[in-house]
Design an enzyme around this catalytic site. Structure first.
Site, PDB file in Angstrom:
ATOM      1  N   TYR A 141      15.225  30.429   7.543  1.00 41.87           N
ATOM      2  CA  TYR A 141      14.107  31.222   8.059  1.00 41.87           C
ATOM      3  C   TYR A 141      14.064  31.254   9.586  1.00 41.87           C
ATOM      4  CZ  TYR A 141      12.244  30.836   3.303  1.00 41.87           C
ATOM      5  OH  TYR A 141      12.068  30.890   1.948  1.00 41.87           O
TER       6      TYR A 141
ATOM      7  N   LYS B  40       0.842  -1.205   0.000  1.00 40.90           N
ATOM      8  CA  LYS B  40       0.000   0.000   0.000  1.00 40.90           C
ATOM      9  C   LYS B  40       0.878   1.257   0.000  1.00 40.90           C
ATOM     10  CE  LYS B  40      -0.242  -0.215   5.058  1.00 40.90           C
ATOM     11  NZ  LYS B  40      -1.072  -0.559   6.224  1.00 40.90           N
TER      12      LYS B  40
HETATM   13  C1  LIG Z   1      -0.299  -1.646   6.814  1.00 48.88           C
HETATM   14  C2  LIG Z   1      -0.919  -2.919   7.254  1.00 48.88           C
HETATM   15  C3  LIG Z   1      -0.135  -4.067   7.446  1.00 48.88           C
HETATM   16  C4  LIG Z   1       1.387  -4.050   7.388  1.00 48.88           C
HETATM   17  O1  LIG Z   1       1.890  -3.560   8.607  1.00 48.88           O
HETATM   18  P1  LIG Z   1       3.465  -3.550   8.892  1.00 48.88           P
HETATM   19  O2  LIG Z   1       3.588  -3.194  10.318  1.00 48.88           O
HETATM   20  O3  LIG Z   1       4.047  -2.520   7.982  1.00 48.88           O
HETATM   21  O4  LIG Z   1       3.955  -4.913   8.587  1.00 48.88           O
HETATM   22  C5  LIG Z   1      -0.773  -5.257   7.719  1.00 48.88           C
HETATM   23  N1  LIG Z   1      -2.115  -5.304   7.822  1.00 48.88           N
HETATM   24  C6  LIG Z   1      -2.897  -4.220   7.678  1.00 48.88           C
HETATM   25  C7  LIG Z   1      -4.386  -4.354   7.831  1.00 48.88           C
HETATM   26  C8  LIG Z   1      -2.330  -2.990   7.406  1.00 48.88           C
HETATM   27  O5  LIG Z   1      -3.105  -1.904   7.278  1.00 48.88           O
END
Ligand SMILES: *Cc1c(COP(=O)(O)O)cnc(C)c1O
Length: 414
Positions: A277, A47
């Site tokens: 800044y 994702k």
């Molecule tokens: C993002 C996510 C994962 C992966 O989590 P990590 O800690 O990066 O391994 C697994 N399951 C769900 C439902 C997620 O949203």
């Protein structure tokens, strides 16, 4: 100044700034995590553009290295995988009433379902006379997505009724941990207990489950009793540690992203020179400043003053405010003498500046930037913006990337 003339190029070809993604590191991390998870299967979570690493090259690499499943939050992200020609099982789990369930069913994407989605999914399946594949999600304690235990029996019954109608198949039950990155906490045991109960209810009601899954990266690494049929691993495949007290190397993982640019300006200033800044940093004595052409538009958190920039074998903390496009390091009173740059002798101009990488040879790591920004390694890599080109190295079949071009040539970026 002869060497300047010699190095001036008619046309620059190397990236001015880049996130170099080492696909061989991702491949090795997948192999290591598969060994840990086996006999459970491994879902590579890609994702958010593969946590900023670039979804298509990462997904291809993950599948080639043996990941049996891919996971995304959004259906649109899952569709991108199909468009790229990836036909392994893909699960997407975060929907709204605007989600294109029809396209998901048409493309054979497995859908997470917390409750309300069920009738949308069934309607999409009915319209194209193609059964959907769903994974029912139970909220075992995270308090985010997923059905409550109170609603679970009803959700399971409704899903099984649709299954009997031939509109869908309940192929999975899943949940997500809240505190698996803190292995001593008792809530993980409580979540596991509820998960087992939810799975039993679904199976008793007639679900023939292919995959029961709850483990994320920290649970995969610390809780073998959470692996069930599959683990969903995100952070770990990118080589990063989910634990505050363990490094990537201690976990046998290799960070895949190196963020680097080149020093854009190097100049001597007197004592009392304010920097950036707000002029919050003022030089204590005569010194040399190096300008680093990365800023918050590139995804470097503005709050992360003090984060390390590695130039010519040393790390220098960012001084003064991080701006939209640039930030400054103080090379020190004897800064000039450290550098024998190709561009200008005794100047850091053009020197490679690494913000973070795999940590080998004492270089900086993403966790130092996370600490400077008061956040997690997850957020730092994921937010590196599209203005920073991703360059792929260590790709398959002796090439430097899936495109088959050396990483430092135009077109080597996917
Ligand atoms: C993002 C996510 C994962 C992966 O989590 P990590 O800690 O990066 O391994 C697994 N399951 C769900 C439902 C997620 O949203």
């Amino acid at each position: 100044m002869k060497s300047i003339a010699a190095s001036v190029q008619a046309r620059a070809v190397s990236p001015e700034r880049q996130a170099i993604i080492d696909l061989s590191a991702i491949s090795k991390n997948i192999t290591a995590l598969r060994d840990i998870a086996a006999p459970a299967k491994l879902m590579a979570v890609v994702k958010a553009d593969a946590y900023g690493h670039g979804v298509v090259p990462v997904a291809r690499t993950a599948v080639a290295a043996g990941a049996q499943w891919l996971g995304t939050a959004h259906v649109s992200e899952a569709l991108t995988l199909r468009e790229a020609g990836l036909h392994v099982p893909v699960l997407a789990w975060l929907h709204t009433p605007s989600t294109d369930f029809f396209a998901a069913v048409a493309q054979g994407i497995d859908l997470g379902c917390s409750g309300w989605e069920l009738e949308h999914i069934a309607a999409a399946a009915r319209a194209q006379e193609r059964p959907a594949r769903i994974h029912l999600k139970i909220d075992t304690g995270l308090g985010r997505n997923g059905s409550t235990m109170a609603d679970w029996d009803a959700l399971v019954a409704e899903a099984i009724a649709y299954q009997d109608e031939g509109l869908l198949r309940v192929v999975g039950v899943f949940s997500h941990f809240a505190v698996a990155d803190e292995p001593h906490r008792p809530e993980t045991d409580e979540q596991l207990q509820l998960f087992r109960e939810a799975v039993a209810i679904a199976e008793d009601a007639g679900a023939d489950l292919e995959v029961r899954h709850i483990a994320n990266t920290p649970a995969t690494l610390s809780r073998p009793d959470s692996h069930f049929d599959m683990v969903r691993v995100g952070l770990g495949i990118y080589g990063l540690s989910p634990f505050a007290d363990q490094t990537s190397a201690q976990l046998g993982l290799i960070p895949a992203m190196t963020l680097q640019t080149r020093v854009a300006l190097c100049k001597d200033v007197p004592a009392g020179q304010g920097v950036s800044y707000g002029l919050g940093y003022v030089t204590a004595g005569a010194t040399t400043l190096g300008l680093i052409p990365l800023g918050y538009a590139d995804g470097i958190p503005r709050i992360a003053t003090g984060g390390p920039v590695h130039v010519n074998g040393r790390s220098y903390p960012v001084v003064g405010r991080i701006a939209m496009d640039q930030m400054v390091i103080d090379l020190g009173p004897d800064g000039r003498s450290h550098f024998a740059s190709a561009e200008v002798p005794g100047s850091a101009l053009g020197a490679t500046a690494v913000l973070f990488g795999d940590g080998a040879d004492g270089g900086p790591v993403v966790e130092q930037w996370a600490a400077a920004a008061g956040t997690l390694n997850y957020e730092v890599v994921t937010r590196i913006s599209p203005r920073v080109p991703r360059t792929y190295v260590g790709g398959p079949a002796g090439t430097n990337g899936p495109g088959g071009r050396p990483a430092n040539e135009p077109g080597g970026q996917l």
